[in-house]
Write a protein that holds these residues in place. Structure first.
Motif, PDB file in Angstrom:
ATOM      1  N   LEU A 147       0.801  -1.131  -0.086  1.00  0.00           N
ATOM      2  CA  LEU A 147      -0.064   0.025  -0.114  1.00  0.00           C
ATOM      3  C   LEU A 147       0.962   1.180  -0.024  1.00  0.00           C
ATOM      4  O   LEU A 147       1.508   1.488   0.999  1.00  0.00           O
ATOM      5  CB  LEU A 147      -0.830  -0.025   1.216  1.00  0.00           C
ATOM      6  N   ASP A 148       0.908   1.890  -0.999  1.00  0.00           N
ATOM      7  CA  ASP A 148       1.883   3.204  -1.350  1.00  0.00           C
ATOM      8  C   ASP A 148       0.773   4.201  -0.966  1.00  0.00           C
ATOM      9  O   ASP A 148       0.342   4.980  -1.789  1.00  0.00           O
ATOM     10  CB  ASP A 148       2.426   3.178  -2.624  1.00  0.00           C
ATOM     11  N   GLU A 149       0.877   4.882   0.172  1.00  0.00           N
ATOM     12  CA  GLU A 149       0.185   6.034   0.876  1.00  0.00           C
ATOM     13  C   GLU A 149      -1.219   5.919   0.234  1.00  0.00           C
ATOM     14  O   GLU A 149      -1.794   6.826  -0.360  1.00  0.00           O
ATOM     15  CB  GLU A 149       0.779   7.362   0.410  1.00  0.00           C
ATOM     16  N   PRO A 150      -2.022   4.759   0.590  1.00  0.00           N
ATOM     17  CA  PRO A 150      -3.250   4.456   0.366  1.00  0.00           C
ATOM     18  C   PRO A 150      -4.321   5.458   0.979  1.00  0.00           C
ATOM     19  O   PRO A 150      -5.401   5.407   0.165  1.00  0.00           O
ATOM     20  CB  PRO A 150      -3.457   3.086   0.821  1.00  0.00           C
ATOM     21  N   PHE A 151      -3.964   6.073   1.986  1.00  0.00           N
ATOM     22  CA  PHE A 151      -5.099   6.958   2.224  1.00  0.00           C
ATOM     23  C   PHE A 151      -4.947   8.610   2.286  1.00  0.00           C
ATOM     24  O   PHE A 151      -5.293   9.463   3.044  1.00  0.00           O
ATOM     25  CB  PHE A 151      -5.364   6.831   3.911  1.00  0.00           C
ATOM     26  N   SER A 152      -3.658   8.992   1.548  1.00  0.00           N
ATOM     27  CA  SER A 152      -3.232  10.217   1.328  1.00  0.00           C
ATOM     28  C   SER A 152      -4.411  11.169   1.086  1.00  0.00           C
ATOM     29  O   SER A 152      -4.538  12.401   1.246  1.00  0.00           O
ATOM     30  CB  SER A 152      -2.080  10.306   0.562  1.00  0.00           C
TER      31      SER A 152
END
Ligand code: ATP
Ligand code: MG
Lengths: 338, 662
Positions: A189-194
């Motif tokens: 998960l690459d900054e999934p909530f940014s």
């Protein structure tokens, strides 16, 4: 950890530039990041050795451009690494044939991308169903499954929209849903909530914790947000210039930063919120009286620490006293940042 | 050979320690000296023109190669087989569109059905206005009595355009995947784009039979290059993260291409489609020169017999078709998918399809009972050919008009054009090569200079020097005249937003017209004369000149003009010191395009009767002189490429120097 780790990487290098393979061969040992850059190359990942155990949530942090995304891309072999080895479930992924790699991704891996990577010509539902379609699942099954995850991320009613008709946060949730569709064992998960607002962000974090508890997924998670890292992480890896500076539990990182850089990086954090009673407990002197829970943070124990009169407070894990915490040590942490 | 080696002898050492402009000056000085020597009668003839005996028989060599490939390697057998397949498809579309008696024997489709479907598609792509344009074009075509010839043209277009699309897409994908294909294709494409279209026609005829098949093949090949370029460009631009998302979804290579790359490159690919359609239309009209029936052939015949009214009407039809096809395909480029709410019934989701099929069938049924809905008979059309003819001729006969065209004709011919042409012809071959080399060296650089010298030496050795010089003369004079009109127009229009927009729209529209129609006003005004040739090239070349001037001036950053204002510059000072220097690289691109357009047009103008390469080229079409045809075509291509390489190099150098992005 006795069982083999899910991801295990040893001395991994990823160098960008005109001819990385030739460059790394003739490169002197302990060549620094800046020296490499002076040669016209960029060390995206620099001599990283790290292991991720089954069911573990590893959070990667670091400044922009420190190589977080690049490292995760190496794990999933979106990048071919320049040096070292990466094993996923005991399999050296650089040795996989194209077919085996496709199988691995179709069945085991999921990934959420920093800038979403949605297919612009497909609706939400079709985007989410895409990995299932590639697997060759039949149309009805895959629509039903896609519908489930679309509901899970709270996009019900939007399933016929096209990506450009959605807000950034909604697009990001489509990306999350897509990676969930195949129920991957390993999840990147690459900054999934940014791009999410705080409310939904919190909801999604809870959902994640629930999923991990329930299904025991192995997760590698990139974030810039320390609170998020603290809520989720089993361990945190801190990166700088492509190298991992320290990889440890949150408590250890704030209590014993391995390098000056890590100390600076964690300076602003309220330690009392990070450190747990269990970490401060020493088995030598167990103290007396009512024990506190090992999982409680110092902040949660603030009142007790201030009002209690004992020098050593017993700490218990699942009802079993495992040691004693010096009240003074707890108070120091509380006051240091309070 | 003598002069060619001498030329090489001259440049290479010339670089020594000299700067580029000094070296160029030296070359010019030598050229002037040579010319003066000639005027003084001191230059031996062998240095004036390449002696006949020294011209290598390129045409015969090429013919030998062609014959070898054609017969011994059996290419002809292959193409003849291909011809059969292609002919079968063309017969089918011909049957459907204008009722040629071939399988499937269903046609012709009534004109009302086609017009209705065009209108529905227009509505789907661009609303009411587009519907009106698309439907109106076909209604006009039918009512004016040109339905059959228009459909003859369309029957080739609907085969050639998809063919060019598929081949271009495939080659584009290959070029993107395999760098060596890309490297191999690049030079071939740039030659193809400068090769005069007559050079496409003859091989097509030889390998694919006269008539629609050859027309379709030449048209297809002509339209392929931009499709390749756009495909490669689009695929390179797909965001890496979208591709990675596809990879993580477990796409195989084929799935990745099919489901990720191609849909994501949609915009560029559709722009390629637009260009394919427009080039196909331009070319298919020109295939009249090899006897392809249709709008082009009719126009050729009407212009040949000076029937201006009918020529005008056919011109309008061609222009309407061009504008319709252009606008519709451009609307398709920008059209984005819209979602339907859940539970929308099937017919509503596919309203366009339902409507189109419905109207199509409806008009087929209607035309069973109403004759005019099926075809418009000979006496029923509304053509006003004779009346327009009288009108135009009447207008040209007004004394004032006659005086102006007469004066222009006399003045330009006697005072400007003929002296200029004679001057060019009086320059010794090596001197002219030196001049061109100096030009390339000064603007482009060493590599461009060497190429210019080699290219023009080849032209000299081809044995067609005088005709090449006349071709060059037409191009240079027409572009120079176009600049006299186009640049001030562009500069003036760029002063206000409103006029910029208007003139740009005119240029955009004019650029979609097939080149052939530019001959119509030229012939109307100047009859069948040299001036008409120059005039047709002039208006054709003016379009890019004006357009890029406006775009160049408008794209000058606002801070810079404001800075000039604050320094108290007058409007003229601002223009000369700030705006023009910054706009120059962009204007150079327009200048280059104008020259390329001119080289293209000058060959077509051969139809009016010129003494240049085009005339000879056109003559080869009657026979099977493939070798000569290629020698002539390559002469044109080499000259055009020299300018193309030099000017574009200068423009990109200049852009870099000024720190402007592309
Ligand atoms: N494909 C590539 N080619 C060349 N250099 C690259 C490539 N991908 C990444 N880099 C370089 O590698 C370094 C690390 O990039 P990376 O994307 O991993 O950073 P990051 O830690 O994810 O940053 P952010 O928080 O901004 O996402 C950067 O200096 C970047 O310029
Ligand atoms: Mg990143």
């Amino acid at each position: 950890m006795t069982e083999t780790p899910v991801i295990s990487c040893k001395n991994v290098w990823k160098i960008f530039g005109p001819d990385p393979a030739a460059y790394i061969k003739q490169m002197p040992q302990d060549h620094s990041f800046d020296a490499i850059r002076a040669d016209g190359y960029i060390a995206g990942v620099k001599d990283v050795s790290i292991e991720v155990g089954r069911g573990e949530m590893l959070v990667i942090m670091g400044l922009s451009g420190s190589g977080k995304s690049t490292l995760v891309r190496c794990f999933s072999r979106l990048h071919d690494i320049t040096g070292g080895t990466i094993e996923v479930e005991g399999q050296d992924i650089m040795q996989l044939s194209e077919k085996e790699l496709i199988e691995l991704r179709r069945n085991k891996m999921g990934m959420v991308f920093q800038s979403f990577g949605l297919l612009p010509h497909r609706t939400v539902l079709e985007n989410v169903a895409f990995p299932l379609e590639m697997r060759g699942q039949d149309k009805h099954e895959r629509r039903a499954r896609a519908m489930e995850v679309v509901k899970l991320v709270g996009l019900e009613g939007r399933e016929e929209y096209f990506p450009r008709e959605l807000s950034g946060g909604q697009q990001q949730r489509v990306g999350i849903a897509r990676s969930l569709a195949i129920e991957p064992d390993i999840w990147f998960l690459d900054e999934p909530f940014s791009a999410l607002d705080p409310l939904i962000r919190r909801e999604m974090q809870d959902e994640f914790l629930r999923l991990q508890d329930m299904l025991g997924k192995t997760i590698v998670f990139i974030t810039h947000d320390f609170d998020e890292a603290l809520r989720l992480a089993d361990r945190i890896a801190i990166m700088k210039d492509g190298a991992v500076e320290q990889c440890d539990t949150p408590d250890q990182i704030v209590l014993h930063p391995a390098t000056e850089y890590v100390r600076k990086f964690t300076e602003e954090i309220d330690k009392a919120r990070v450190v747990h009673a269990g970490v401060l407990a020493s088995p030598d002197n167990k103290g007396e009286g009512e024990p506190v829970d090992a999982g409680a943070t110092i902040q949660e124990l603030a009142k007790l620490l201030v009002h209690d009169t004992r020098d050593v407070i017993p700490v218990a894990k699942q009802g079993q006293v495992i040691g004693g915490m010096e009240r003074q040590a707890g108070l120091t942490i509380l006051l240091e940042t309070g | 050979m003598a002069d060619a080696t001498e030329v090489h002898g001259n440049i290479s050492p010339g670089f020594g320690g000299l700067s580029r402009s000094k070296a160029a000056l030296v070359l010019v000085a030598v050229a002037v000296a040579l010319t003066l020597l000639r005027y003084a009668g001191l230059l031996p003839d062998a240095l004036f023109r390449v002696p006949e005996a020294m011209v290598p028989p390129f045409a015969i060599w090429l013919d030998a190669i062609f014959n070898f490939v054609k017969d011994d390697l059996g290419l002809l057998a292959v193409t003849r087989t291909l011809t059969e397949g292609l002919e079968w498809i063309l017969d089918a579309t011909a049957n459907l569109l204008f009722g040629k008696r071939r399988w499937p024997n269903l046609g012709p489709i009534p004109w009302t059905s086609i017009a209705a479907v065009a209108a529905v598609i227009g509505y789907y792509l661009g609303g009411w206005r587009m519907a009106l344009l698309a439907g109106g074009t076909f209604v006009w075509t039918a009512l004016i009595g040109q339905w059959k010839i228009a459909m003859e043209t369309m029957s080739v277009l609907v085969v050639a355009a998809p063919l060019a699309f598929v081949i271009g897409l495939t080659l584009g994908i290959l070029a993107w995947r395999k760098p060596w294909v890309n490297r191999a294709l690049k030079p071939i494409l740039s030659v193809l784009q400068t090769l005069p279209f007559f050079t496409y026609l003859l091989p097509a005829v030889i390998f694919f039979k006269v008539g629609p098949t050859a027309g379709a093949v030449a048209t297809t090949i002509y339209a392929i290059p931009p499709m390749i370029l756009m495909t490669t460009l689009g695929l390179q631009k797909v965001s890496p993260e979208v591709v990675e998302a596809g990879e993580m979804s477990g796409c195989s290579r084929w799935q990745l291409l099919r489901h990720v790359y191609i849909p994501s490159a949609r915009t560029e690919i559709l722009v390629g489609v637009n260009q394919v359609i427009m080039l196909c239309l331009a070319m298919v009209v020109l295939t009249a020169f090899i006897g392809m029936p249709g709008l082009g052939a009719k126009l050729l015949a009407m212009m040949g017999s000076f029937k201006l009214g009918r020529s005008f009407e056919i011109g309008v039809t061609i222009v309407l078709l061009a504008v319709t096809l252009d606008r519709m395909s451009k609307a398709w480029v920008v059209k984005q998918p819209e979602h339907f709410e859940k539970g929308t019934p099937w017919w509503k989701r596919h309203l366009t399809l339902v409507l189109a099929v419905g109207l199509f069938v409806f008009f087929i049924i209607v035309s069973q009972f109403v004759e005019v809905a099926a075809t418009i008979g000979r006496k029923q059309n509304f053509s006003q050919g004779k009346e327009i003819d009288t009108l135009i001729k009447g207008f040209l006969n007004i004394d004032a008009v006659k005086a102006v065209t007469g004066f222009l004709r006399a003045f330009l011919n006697v005072q400007v054009l003929i002296p200029f042409r004679n001057f060019l012809l009086s320059i010794p071959t090596p001197a002219l090569i030196l001049l061109v080399t100096a030009f390339a060296l000064w603007l482009g650089g060493r590599k461009q200079a060497i190429l210019a010298a080699v290219f023009f030496s080849l032209v000299a050795l081809s044995g067609w020097w005088d005709r090449s010089v006349i071709t060059l003369y037409s191009v240079i004079s027409a572009v120079a005249l176009a600049m006299i009109i186009g640049l001030p127009l562009g500069i003036w229009a760029a002063r206000t937003e409103r006029w910029s927009k208007r003139i740009l729209l005119v240029c955009d529209t004019a650029q979609t017209f097939p080149s052939f129609v530019y001959l119509i006003p030229a012939i109307m005004l100047f009859g069948i004369t040299d001036i008409a040739v120059i005039f047709s090239i002039l208006i054709f070349a003016m379009v890019p000149l004006t357009r890029y001037t406006i775009e160049g001036l408008r794209s000058v950053p606002e801070e810079m003009t404001e800075a000039a204002d604050m320094s108290g510059a007058t409007r003229m000072q601002k223009l000369i010191n700030v705006q023009l220097p910054l706009a120059l690289p962009t204007m150079a691109v327009g200048f280059n395009q104008a020259i390329m357009f001119a080289f293209f047009m000058v060959i077509i103008a051969a139809f009016i009767g010129t003494q240049d390469l085009g005339q000879e080229l056109q003559r080869t079409l009657a026979g099977t002189d493939l070798g000569k045809n290629f020698v002539l075509g390559i002469c044109v291509s080499l000259m055009a490429l020299t300018f193309d390489l030099t000017i574009l190099k200068w423009a990109s150098d200049q852009k870099k120097a000024l720190g402007l992005g592309d």
